[in-house]
Write a protein that holds these residues in place. Structure first.
Motif: not given
Length: 148
Positions: A14-15, A54, A57-60, A63-64, A66-67
């Motif tokens: 993600r980074r 989150e 890293l601008r997670l959608d 992705e949030r 999942h993390l």
């Protein structure tokens, strides 16, 4: 349970998708490094820290989720409340009493004295005269109460 490599790989992937310019930072003359973020040590991460990661890293939403699924099994679990008094089975009390004249005591997992026989009371102290909370060998440093 997610392995540390799984968390590390996810964070690193993600980074790498974000450039410094994407978040308003000027280009850096030195190579980017993110070892602290990418070590995958997620055992004691608070919700606030996860949210900050989150967001950074601008997670959608996917992705949030999942993390958090990767991190959740590794979070510290609260200890169960310890019972105020552990009940000792009658058979154990009978066994300890039958060991007399050899002193014998039964201790709980936190060194609390749960049962004792007559020889132990004569040799060490009369635990029956003490409050349950005071019947702890680790707390007093010995099996006898402090001398006043």
């Amino acid at each position: 349970m997610a392995m540390p490599d799984t968390v590390r790989e996810f964070l690193a992937s993600r980074r790498t998708a974000i450039e410094p310019a994407d978040v308003g930072l000027p280009p850096s003359p030195v190579p980017r490094r993110g070892k602290g973020l990418e070590q995958g040590r997620a055992g004691q991460v608070s919700d606030q820290v996860l949210t900050a990661i989150e967001d950074a890293l601008r997670l959608d939403d996917y992705e949030r989720q999942h993390l958090r699924a990767l991190v959740e099994p590794r979070r510290a679990r609260p200890r169960p409340a310890r019972p105020e008094k552990i009940r000792v089975r009658a058979g154990l009390r009978t066994l300890i009493a039958a060991m007399d004249p050899t002193p014998a005591i039964l201790q709980g997992p936190r060194f609390e004295v749960l049962a004792w026989n007559r020889a132990d009371a004569a040799l060490l102290t009369d635990f029956g005269a003490m409050l349950f909370a005071d019947r702890n060998i680790a707390r007093t440093g010995s099996s006898s109460p402090p001398i006043p």
